[in-house]
Structure formats: C-alpha cells, structure tokens
Write an enzyme that holds these catalytic residues in place. Structure first.
Site, short mmCIF file in Angstrom:
data_model
loop_
_atom_site.label_atom_id
_atom_site.label_comp_id
_atom_site.label_asym_id
_atom_site.label_seq_id
_atom_site.Cartn_x
_atom_site.Cartn_y
_atom_site.Cartn_z
N PRO A 43 15.35 -42.76 57.62
CA PRO A 43 14.06 -42.02 58.51
C PRO A 43 14.53 -42.32 59.93
CG PRO A 43 14.11 -44.69 57.78
CD PRO A 43 15.22 -43.81 57.38
N GLY A 48 8.84 -39.83 54.65
CA GLY A 48 7.37 -39.55 54.48
C GLY A 48 6.91 -38.97 53.26
N GLY A 58 7.49 -44.62 49.96
CA GLY A 58 6.86 -43.73 50.75
C GLY A 58 6.33 -44.30 52.13
N CYS A 100 6.97 -48.81 58.94
CA CYS A 100 6.01 -48.44 58.11
C CYS A 100 5.05 -49.70 57.54
CB CYS A 100 6.46 -47.74 56.92
SG CYS A 100 7.80 -48.40 55.88
N GLY A 144 2.45 -44.66 45.39
CA GLY A 144 3.21 -43.99 46.41
C GLY A 144 4.18 -42.73 45.99
N ASP A 170 -13.09 -75.63 -11.90
CA ASP A 170 -13.67 -74.77 -12.72
C ASP A 170 -14.44 -75.32 -13.94
OD1 ASP A 170 -11.48 -75.04 -14.52
OD2 ASP A 170 -10.64 -73.08 -14.13
N GLY A 177 -3.97 -72.30 -10.40
CA GLY A 177 -3.71 -71.75 -9.16
C GLY A 177 -4.99 -71.43 -8.28
N THR A 189 -3.23 -78.04 -13.23
CA THR A 189 -3.29 -78.02 -14.77
C THR A 189 -2.66 -76.75 -15.39
OG1 THR A 189 -5.47 -77.08 -14.73
CG2 THR A 189 -5.67 -79.10 -14.48
#
Ligand SMILES: NC(=O)c1ccc[n+]([C@@H]2O[C@H](COP(=O)([O-])OP(=O)(O)OC[C@H]3O[C@@H](n4cnc5c(N)ncnc54)[C@H](O)[C@@H]3O)[C@@H](O)[C@H]2O)c1
Ligand SMILES: [Fe+2]
Length: 864
Positions: free
Chosen positions: A126, A209, A227, A260, A438, A496, A553, A605
C-alpha cells in the site's frame, strides 16, 4: 493494511494475452529461489531472518525518510516507529517460532504438523505504509521459505524497492537464495494483471483498498486480501476519559493517520461528552464549527465521496489551509457529526479519513452508540477494527457482540493497537485480515502461519477400551439369600403376572429385610413404553429405595427404564434412541449413572438376555424394538439364582438359551471385542453348547440350569462391553413385526450370520481398534478352544458352524420363518420394511462386516 483511496494501482484491466518475457523471467527466477528456499533448514532460516531484521532496524530512519520524500505525506518519526514494529516486534514474535519441518506436535492426539512453503508469493504493497509493509512481508516470507515478488504502490515504488534490496542483500549474506525477494516497480495495470494470472505465482498477498482486494479475489488464485478500515471508537460513560483521550491522540496522529486501523469516528456517551471534548481540546485537538466541517469535507473528498490525494496524511495546519480556515498547531481536528443515524450515514465524513480528522457523535444511549458504531463500520470498515473505552464489562461484551470487525480493541488505541504486540498480545502484523466482511477469508492478524502449507501427519489412534461390570453379581443356588443384605427401607418388586402367579414374588418378599414392599406386576413380554410409564406412575412421588426386578429380560428391561424415567421425567424415547455411528460420540444424552436415587437389583428367571448385568433395555415403540443403551442402566446388583429358572418350559429354555449363545458369538467378533470380552464369550459358548440341550431335555436338571444361568450372565458381561451385531438387528426387526420370541428370532439367523461374518466382507466396518479382519481366524480359534478340533482354520470354523447348527436342531429351534410360525407371504411382503428396520438398528454398529442393505435382504431371505 489498506486505504480506500483509488490512487493505488487497483488492477482491473483484462488479462494480457501476450507473453511478457521480462515478467516471465522474474517469475522463473522466483521459482528457482523458491526451490532453493525449500531446501533450507530452520537454523539457516532463522539466521537469514536475523540478518534481514538487523538490516531493517539499521535502515529504519533512512527508509522512513525515503518514504516521506517519495510519497510526500505522513510523519517521519512515526514512519520510523512503523519500521521498528515491522522488524523488532516482528522478530520478537517470530524468533522462537518453528516454520520448517515439524512445527507443532500434539502427542495426545497423535498429530504432527509439518510446515511447507507455499512457493512464489505475489505481494501488493500500500501507499500508506510502503516500507514497513515491505519489511514485514519480506521477513515473513523468508521465515516461511517463500519467494516473493513485490508490487509496490506506484507512488511509493522507490522506497519500497530500496527496502527490498537492503533485505535481499542482508539475507543473502546469511544464506538467502538470490532473487528470493524481487520487485516489479512498473505499476501499470497490465503488469499486475499479467502477474495475477501467471501460472508461476502460487499466492497473491494483497494489502490495499477495496479495488485491489476485488481484483485480487477475481484473479482466481489463492489469496490473502486485506481491505480497508473505518474504525469507530465508542467512549462509554464508564470510560477512563483522560486515558482514552491520550490514547486517541497518540493513535490518530500516528503517521498522520496513514494507517487503516486508525480511529475515524468517536461515538461518545452524552454523560461524558462535554468532558471528553474539553479534555481533547486541552490536549491539543480543535473542535470545528459546522461551516468548517463542511469546508473540510469538501476538500478531503470529491463530490462522489472519493478521498482527495492532497488531503491524505496532511497536518492539521495544511488541512485548514486547504479548507480555507485558520488553524494553529493542532494535533487533531474534531468534526462533530449528526447523531441522527440517517443524517450520519449521509455525511461525507462518516467514512475513512486518512488524515488527522476525527468524526464526533454525541450519543444519547448505549443502544444508539452501538448503532452508530455499526453504521460507521458499514461505511468501509466492516471486518477491520473498532474500539471501546469502558470499564463496564457488560457494555464491552455488548459492543464486541454487535460490531463486526476482526479486531475489537478494549481500552486501547486502534492504530498502534491493531498492529499487535504494543498495547496487547495480538499477533504483530501489517496485514489485518477483514474476514468475509472485507472480501477476504480470515480475520487473522496475518503472519507466518498464513504463509505456510501445514500438513497434519496424523497417527492412527486406537481409542482406549473398557470393561465395565456391575459392582455385585451373586450366582449359584441360594444366591437369592443376598437380597437380605440389601439395606433398604422400602422396595418395589417389578415383575410380570406369570412370575407373580408362580409364587416368585412371595419368595423375593421373604428374602427382603424391609416390610414396606409394593409390587408392580404389569410387565408383559417385549415391554412397551406405555407399560414403563405406568410403572413410573406406580413408583409415585415417594419412590422406594430399592427396585427388585424379578423375571425374564422383559421385566428387567422394563425396570431399568422405569428407574431411568422416574429419576429423569424429562427424558424422551426419541432423544434416548437417537441414531448414532459411534456410541462414544453419540448425540443422545443420558444422565450420570453415579446419581441414582433408587437402587436396582435384578433377578433373572430366564437364562438368556444377560439384562441383569447389561447396559441395554429393549422397548417396543411404535412397532419397532428400540434399544436404550447406557451404563446408567446397569443394575446395581445382579442375583443369578438358577433355581428361579427351574420352572422355565423347554421351548422358552431353548429360546432364551439361544439368545445367550448369540450374545457370546456376536460379542466375540464385534469390532469392540477385547481380550477381556473374548474370555467371557468363550466360556459362555463352552457352557451353553454343553448345558443347553440338557436344560431343555430336563428342566429340573439343576446342574444344567446353573451352567446356563451363569453362561447367560457371563455372555451378558461380554456383550455389555463389546455389544452385539447384525444377528440382533435382524432378530429385532422380525421379533417386533411378527411377535416372535427374541431368542427364537436370533436362532433363525444365527447359522447364516456366522457364515456371513466369516466370509471376506464386501465392505469393512471402519474401526481403528479392530485392525485386520480377524473374524475367520477368531472363529477357528473358538472351535479349537471349545475342543472341536480341525486341522486347518477352515475346517475348525466349519466344525464350529456345524456344532451350532446341531445345537439349534437339538433344542428344536426352527430354521425357517414358516417353522417359526410366521406367514411366509406376509414375511416376503414385509421384506423391504424389515431391511429398513434392521438397517436402523443400533446393533449393526459393532458388527465386524458392514452390512449392506442388499446383504440384509439376502440374510432375511435365507431364513424364508
Ligand atoms: N437388556 C438386554 O441386554 C437384553 C438382551 C437381549 C434381549 N433383551 C430383551 O429381553 C426380552 C426377552 O427376555 P427373555 O428372553 O428373558 O423373555 P421374557 O422376559 O420376555 O419372558 C418370556 C416369557 O417367559 C416367562 N418366564 C420368564 N421366566 C420364567 C420362568 N422361570 N418360568 C416360567 N416362565 C418364565 C415370562 O413370564 C414371559 O411370559 C426381549 O425384549 C429382548 O429384546 C434384552
Ligand atoms: Fe439378545
């Protein structure tokens, strides 16, 4: 670093068609240099960098003078400081950095990072910082072993060229290859375009720029393009005003604001506005009247808002002269700007002012101030730099959240602060990434890392494995006695109806030390979420200290889920059964297993599922069997008393026993199999092959029942850690759809899955811990360990398969779906859905062979 001035050679011309021998030669020389640079070691590179830094330091003043002379603007003393920052500060940052070979090593993750140069870099410079940016880029290029071709700004080519020549010479004396740094001072657009598109240029590094950035991006090459800026500075009511004022004056006058990140507009809270202005004036700033502001705006920018070259980097006196008003020797001119945001947006001075002129906005509220700062960035400063002066952390946080700039400086000057290393620990740079805002791809303070190709050399990592088991497992006849030792004031027995009828609940009750015992006998085979929720409701607001699950199960799984949902009512099946690829990384979140309020004791069981020790619970949900898996589900105590299985009818004995065998065989070849689980698998297979036929033939054979009960739990311990595979995926799909008992469904597929996994896969399962595909060998070894003999691996394997086939036949397992009571036509019609269900089953994840959809279909067909 950049300016938004159009005076730089923003290349916009079409690509030159003709060859340019001179430029080709420059690039060729750069490529040669790049080749030679690539061969340098770290020591040589560091020596070169040292020599270049020294040359830059020794010539800092001369170069600054040259820049002043050539560009005609700026402040000499500050240009010298810029040159020091570009050398001394840069050196301080770079000196210990590795840029050659292995530059970083992450031993824990097994990754080495190996640096390579990029090759040939085209660097645009620049006008604002011609020598400092040249020094900076040259030194960074040398440190990273890149050759670099510079394109200085047309109006600063001589000083930049001088800087490059000095550094090339100094570098060469320390081993820098010739032509590592070159300059193409001819600033025509054609030259820039030619180089932009040159195949010998690997990267474009632009500081310029918006036009230069756009042209760089349009070149279609990798680029670092940084930029323009337009830094807003918010002075909140909590700011330290005298410090802020000095900071701002230091920074805004730095090289006459030819940088800048410099402050552009101060947004000041109403409460401190007068103090700030008074302090600024006391320190040498001048407040402009409305006419003066207009006059200044008119001479600093043209009608289209483009900055005028005559105004750049001028002193206040010069600017006042240009604008036609009188001025003393002020440091900075303050231009009050409208607080109304629409009017502010329309004001010419809202943009970047590369001269000692600061916009000034009086702000009635924090919200307004943030809006004003955002507005300023939107006029050419997005992605670049901003600053906030405040001691109120909440305000700092809000500012940082709202303003879209790559750098947000807190209580520090922007011009010197953004360059890094002076007012903060940011990376020193003259190239400030502005992110996508930018037009670039990074918000970094660009430095050596951005100029390297870094290779990650990643070592294979085998994740550590585990072997987790419940803390207490009691087994053999009489194990039920251990219930008494479970200190608990209250208990709920989950079971059950059948088990309750057989008097097992009473037996459990007799062995419990507590008297506050309730019974939930509502579990049915293959339990659903609804049943579980009913159980959760039954546990009620004053849950028991202990749940005793006694049954098959199904009962144990239901009890596990009841505890989980009771303790964590917010959990849903959907979340808990989210699909996953690797259980260790899965998205589903289970609660911490250490925080159970209710203890769970499991008394199987049946001799099959291993659920009494496993982290799994299978629930039927919307027509599918879904598996909850997490170690928080593991019961605290397993009581495996074979006497509880004596009543199991032969068919169920066979079904459940084959489930246990399937667990052992699947865990044995799973991608998570380990020497720990292998030991358990082999022992389970050994016990089952021998004991299952006896238990089926004579349910009262306590010895056979004991072996089976132990084997099922042992297999459970194995698959709790190695998990199961495709056999279970198939069985879950068929079981859920056709109501076939789980073990029976497993048996249907077991012969086929064994042979399927023993063959060379069409697709392997990616599994770092598994290594070579060892299923065929492992199955042969199992045969040998089980005493099945066989002179070759192949024969041994066959014997194992035959042994399993024989066992299945022996215990009366159906070999076809028809024999299992499934309507064949319905089965065939359901095949696409069965394949889908199996494919979604989590059990597939640990199968050693990756089951393809087509293969799942074929396996289903084999049983029909
Ligand atoms: N959690 C796990 O790790 C795991 C592993 C494999 C399978 N499972 C699941 O477990 C369930 C199957 O469990 P299961 O095979 O133990 O069968 P089960 O619990 O469904 O029981 C089947 C039937 O046998 C009866 N029964 C149980 N024990 C008995 C006995 N001693 N005497 C007489 N009748 C008895 C039950 O009352 C029931 O009617 C399936 O849902 C399956 O998906 C879970
Ligand atoms: Fe199972």
């Amino acid at each position: 670093m950049s300016t938004s001035i159009p005076l730089d050679e923003a290349p916009a011309a079409p690509v030159a068609e003709d060859r340019d021998d001179r430029l080709d030669e420059t690039v060729r020389r750069a490529r040669d240099a790049a080749g030679a640079l690539r061969a340098l070691d770290q020591e040589t590179v560091d020596r070169i960098v040292w020599a270049m830094v020294v040359a830059g330091l020794e010539n800092a003043i001369d170069l600054a003078e040259l820049a002043m002379e050539e560009t005609g603007f700026g402040v000499l003393e500050d240009k010298v400081i810029k040159n020091y920052i570009a050398t001394e500060f840069l050196y301080d940052y770079l000196k210990d950095k590795r840029t050659v070979g292995v530059i970083e090593e992450d031993t824990e993750r097994g990754i080495q990072y190996v640096a390579e140069p990029i090759g040939v870099v085209l660097a645009l410079l620049p006008i604002t910082n011609p020598t400092s940016t040249a020094l900076f880029k040259a030194i960074v290029a040398a440190k990273t072993r890149n050759a670099i071709i510079f394109r200085p700004s047309a109006r600063a080519a001589r000083c930049a060229t001088r800087a490059i020549e000095l550094l090339q010479a100094a570098g060469e004396s320390a081993g820098l290859p010739p032509n590592a740094l070159q300059v193409v001072p001819d600033a025509t657009l054609e030259v820039s375009q030619y180089l932009f598109h040159h195949p010998g240029v690997d990267l474009i590094w632009t500081t310029g720029g918006p036009k230069a950035v756009a042209a760089t991006n349009a070149a279609g090459k990798p680029c670092i393009s940084v930029g323009a800026g337009n830094a807003p500075v918010y002075l909140h009511a909590s700011a330290d005003v005298p410090m802020a004022v000095v900071d701002i004056l230091i920074s805004k006058t730095f090289d006459a604001s030819l940088i800048c990140p410099a402050e552009q507009t101060l947004v000041v809270d109403d409460a401190i506005y007068d103090d700030v202005v008074a302090e600024l004036a006391r320190m040498g700033a001048r407040i402009l009247g409305p006419d003066e502001v207009d006059a200044l705006a008119a001479c600093a920018f043209d009608a289209a808002g483009r900055p005028q070259l005559e105004a750049l980097g001028r002193s206040c006196t010069d600017l006042a002269g240009l604008a036609g008003f009188a001025s003393g020797d002020e440091k900075v001119l303050l231009a009050p700007l409208p607080a109304d945001l629409e009017a502010l947006a329309a004001h010419p001075l809202v943009q970047e002012k590369l001269m000692p002129v600061l916009g000034l906005v009086r702000s009635p509220s924090v919200e307004h101030a943030l809006d004003a700062c955002v507005l300023v960035t939107e006029h050419g400063g997005l992605g670049h730099t901003s600053a906030v002066y405040a001691t109120d952390e909440a305000v700092i946080a809000r500012f940082a959240e709202r303003v879209q700039t790559g750098r947000v400086l807190v209580n520090a000057p922007t011009a010197v602060g953004a360059l890094g290393g002076v007012y903060n620990r940011m990376t020193p740079t003259f190239s400030l990434g502005c992110g996508t805002w930018g037009g670039g791809n990074t918000t970094d303070n660009i430095n050596y890392r951005n100029l390297l190709n870094v290779k990650a050399v990643a070592r294979r990592q085998t994740p550590p494995q585990w072997f987790r088991v419940p803390s207490d497992t009691y087994f053999n006849t009489g194990a039920i006695e251990n219930l008494r030792a479970l200190a608990a004031g209250s208990a709920v027995i989950v079971t059950d109806a059948g088990t309750e009828r057989r008097g097992v609940v009473e037996e459990v009750r007799r062995h419990l030390a507590c008297t506050d015992v309730r019974v939930f006998a509502g579990v049915e085979p293959e339990p659903s979420e609804e049943q579980v929720r009913r159980g959760v409701a039954m546990l009620g607001d004053t849950p028991p200290e202990l749940i005793v699950a006694v049954g098959g199960g199904s009962v144990i799984d239901a009890a596990k889920a009841m505890r989980l949902f009771h303790e964590n009512p917010e959990l849903t099946m959907r979340e808990l059964t989210l699909p996953f690829l690797d259980a260790r990384k899965r998205v589903a979140h289970y609660p911490d297993s250490a925080r159970h309020r209710i203890r769970l004791a499991a008394l199987p069981t049946t001799a099959g599922t291993g659920s009494e020790v496993s982290p799994a619970a299978v629930l039927t949900h919307e027509g599918r069997k879904l598996t909850l898996v997490d170690y928080s589900l593991v019961p605290d105590v397993a009581i495996v008393d074979p006497r509880l299985t004596l009543t199991l009818p032969p068919v169920m004995t066979a079904d459940t026993g084959i489930d246990a065998l399937t667990h052992a065989l699947e865990a044995y070849v799973s991608i998570f199999a380990s020497p720990f689980t292998d030991a358990f698998c082999l022992q389970a297979m050994h016990l089952i092959l021998d004991a299952l036929p006896r238990a089926v033939a004579d349910g009262g054979d306590l010895e056979a029942r004991t072996d089976m009960a132990n084997a099922a739990t042992i297999a459970g311990l194995a698959f709790s850690n190695a998990f199961v595979g495709v056999n279970h995926a198939l069985a879950h799909a068929v079981g859920a759809r056709f109501g076939v008992a789980h073990g029976r469904a497993n048996g249907l597929f077991l012969p086929h899955v064994l042979r399927y996994n023993a063959a060379i896969p069409r697709k392997f399962m990616p599994a770092p811990g598994y290594g070579a595909y060892v299923v065929p060998q492992k199955l042969a070894q199992a045969a040998w360990v089980l005493g099945l003999g066989g002179h070759s691996e192949e024969v041994a394997r066959e014997r194992l398969f035959e042994r399993v086939d024989a066992l299945l036949a022996d215990v009366g397992m159906p070999t076809t779906v028809a024999a299992a009571g499934i309507d064949v036509e319905a089965y065939r019609a359901a095949l696409p859905e069965l394949v889908r269900d199996a494919f979604r089953d989590a059990s597939l994840r640990t199968n050693p062979r990756m089951p393809l959809l087509e293969e799942l279909g074929a396996l289903f067909q084999k049983a029909s």
